[in-house]
Design a protein around this motif. Structure first.
Motif, PDB file in Angstrom:
ATOM      1  N   HIS A 164       0.838  -1.198   0.000  1.00 25.15           N
ATOM      2  CA  HIS A 164       0.000   0.000   0.000  1.00 25.15           C
ATOM      3  C   HIS A 164       0.871   1.246   0.000  1.00 25.15           C
ATOM      4  N   GLU A 175      -5.177   9.376  -3.162  1.00 27.70           N
ATOM      5  CA  GLU A 175      -5.406   8.022  -3.647  1.00 27.70           C
ATOM      6  C   GLU A 175      -4.634   7.047  -2.768  1.00 27.70           C
ATOM      7  N   ARG A 177      -3.365   3.622  -2.863  1.00 24.12           N
ATOM      8  CA  ARG A 177      -3.132   2.630  -3.900  1.00 24.12           C
ATOM      9  C   ARG A 177      -2.573   1.344  -3.293  1.00 24.12           C
ATOM     10  N   GLY A 187      -5.051  -1.391  -7.287  1.00 26.62           N
ATOM     11  CA  GLY A 187      -6.334  -0.910  -6.787  1.00 26.62           C
ATOM     12  C   GLY A 187      -6.184   0.513  -6.272  1.00 26.62           C
ATOM     13  N   HIS A 189      -8.225   3.555  -4.054  1.00 24.72           N
ATOM     14  CA  HIS A 189      -9.329   4.024  -3.204  1.00 24.72           C
ATOM     15  C   HIS A 189      -9.085   5.504  -2.926  1.00 24.72           C
ATOM     16  N   THR A 190     -10.070   6.348  -3.187  1.00 21.31           N
ATOM     17  CA  THR A 190      -9.888   7.791  -3.080  1.00 21.31           C
ATOM     18  C   THR A 190     -10.496   8.334  -1.791  1.00 21.31           C
ATOM     19  N   GLU A 191      -9.714   9.168  -1.104  1.00 23.27           N
ATOM     20  CA  GLU A 191     -10.171   9.848   0.111  1.00 23.27           C
ATOM     21  C   GLU A 191     -10.086  11.356  -0.107  1.00 23.27           C
ATOM     22  N   MET A 219      -9.213   2.410   7.630  1.00 20.40           N
ATOM     23  CA  MET A 219      -9.697   2.053   6.302  1.00 20.40           C
ATOM     24  C   MET A 219     -10.511   0.766   6.302  1.00 20.40           C
TER      25      MET A 219
END
Length: 351
Positions: A164, A175, A177, A187, A189-191, A219
């Motif tokens: 990660h 992001e 990732r 992958g 995932h946006t915060e 998360m």
């Protein structure tokens, strides 16, 4: 009547105390040396060069004597990422042409698996190697996004079979990732906002904000914790402890520790105290900091200390340290002159 006599006696006694000459000012008790405080801890003194004479920069230690770091080749045509064994022998893990302005960043270790970021000609990639076999390093991905590394041990995190990292996203987003250790698709995932990774699975905000951390987010569960804001201070948090750096009433810097909810707040250092590593309360136990000495202005060295939260005491690690780094449980620093120095390693996991 007895009540008034008692009060008068008390006033006389207090007057006598005020009139008495002050006693000699007691000097603060010096911190205990680390070799005395932690006699069982594993430590090492290491030369700053490899056997071939190349300057060696350790990046992450496996223990006090074995490390992974960078060194130029003897002909300076390549920059090498190497594994340095306890006996000084070296195994090359990767090599990049020096003409391409290469760098190896943020190596992280999970068991025998090592992952790092490398850049060359403004191209960033993630690579990995398993130290248990002799197979060469392999490319994990070149799809890193606008990766952000903050000189923290959590810049790259190996957890739940994935690597990660964070990258800057559009419109003030982050992001998060990840990619499987074995490779595959990345992958994302946006915060909303600016976040950095902490101990898995937590994110910490405020990495670029003047006041530092204000929130932590899990998360896995979505749980969010608000961190009390300290006026005119900078807060940096892990999921377990927060470090607050501010100025006291006399204008001197001070370092305090507290829980992320603001409880158990305590001052651990003042006077000329300064932080020396990015991460807060490493191993959830040691807060590392420095103090200037009488010779610091001339030497550029400082006193390296650790506040041991398990024992509520301050320990001196070195009286004249510089170039302090920490990653994966091992603290490293240098002593000596700019032209001739040695490196030291202390495995805080063995304290």
């Amino acid at each position: 009547m007895k009540r008034w006599v008692s009060l008068g006696a008390a006033l006389l006694a207090s007057g006598a105390m005020l009139a008495a000459p002050p006693g000699p000012k007691q000097k603060p008790v010096p911190p205990l040396n680390a070799r005395v405080a932690w006699p069982q801890a594993q430590r090492a003194v290491l030369p700053a060069t490899l056997a071939d004479g190349a300057a060696y920069e350790p990046a992450v230690f496996l223990d006090a004597t074995r490390s992974i770091g960078t060194a130029p080749a003897p002909d300076h045509r390549t920059l090498r990422l190497v594994l340095r064994a306890a006996d000084g022998s070296v195994r090359a893990l990767r090599a990049l042409p020096s003409s391409q302005n290469p760098s190896f960043q943020s190596p992280t270790v999970d068991g025998r698996q090592v992952v790092w970021a490398e850049s060359s000609q403004n191209r960033e990639q993630l690579w990995t190697i398993n130290l248990d076999d002799r197979r060469p390093a392999r490319l994990l991905t070149a799809d890193t996004g606008d990766a952000r590394f903050y000189e923290s041990q959590y810049d790259l995190v190996i957890a739940e079979g994935r690597v990660h990292w964070v990258a800057a996203g559009p419109d003030d987003t982050t992001e998060v990732r990840s990619i499987a250790v074995g490779g595959g698709r990345v992958g994302v995932h946006t915060e909303s906002g600016s976040w950095s990774l902490s101990a898995w699975p937590w994110l910490v905000d405020g990495v670029t904000a003047a006041g530092g951390t204000t929130r932590l987010r899990n998360m896995s569960t979505g749980q969010e914790r608000a961190v009390p804001v300290t006026a005119r201070g900078v807060t940096a948090c892990s999921p377990v402890w927060c470090r607050v750096v501010s100025f006291d009433r006399k204008g001197y810097p001070q370092i305090e520790l507290m829980r992320p909810d603001g409880t158990e707040r305590r001052k651990i250092a003042g006077n000329t105290a300064a932080t020396v590593v990015t991460d807060t309360a490493v191993l959830d136990r040691f807060e590392l900091f420095s103090q200037l000495t009488d010779n610091s202005d001339l030497s550029g060295r400082f006193q390296l200390l650790a506040y041991d939260m398990a024992r509520h005491t301050t320990v001196e690690i070195s009286p004249d340290a510089t170039d302090v780094r920490y990653r994966a449980g091992v603290l490293q620093w240098s002593t000596g002159s700019q032209d001739e120095f040695v490196r030291h390693a202390l495995d805080l996991r063995t304290v």
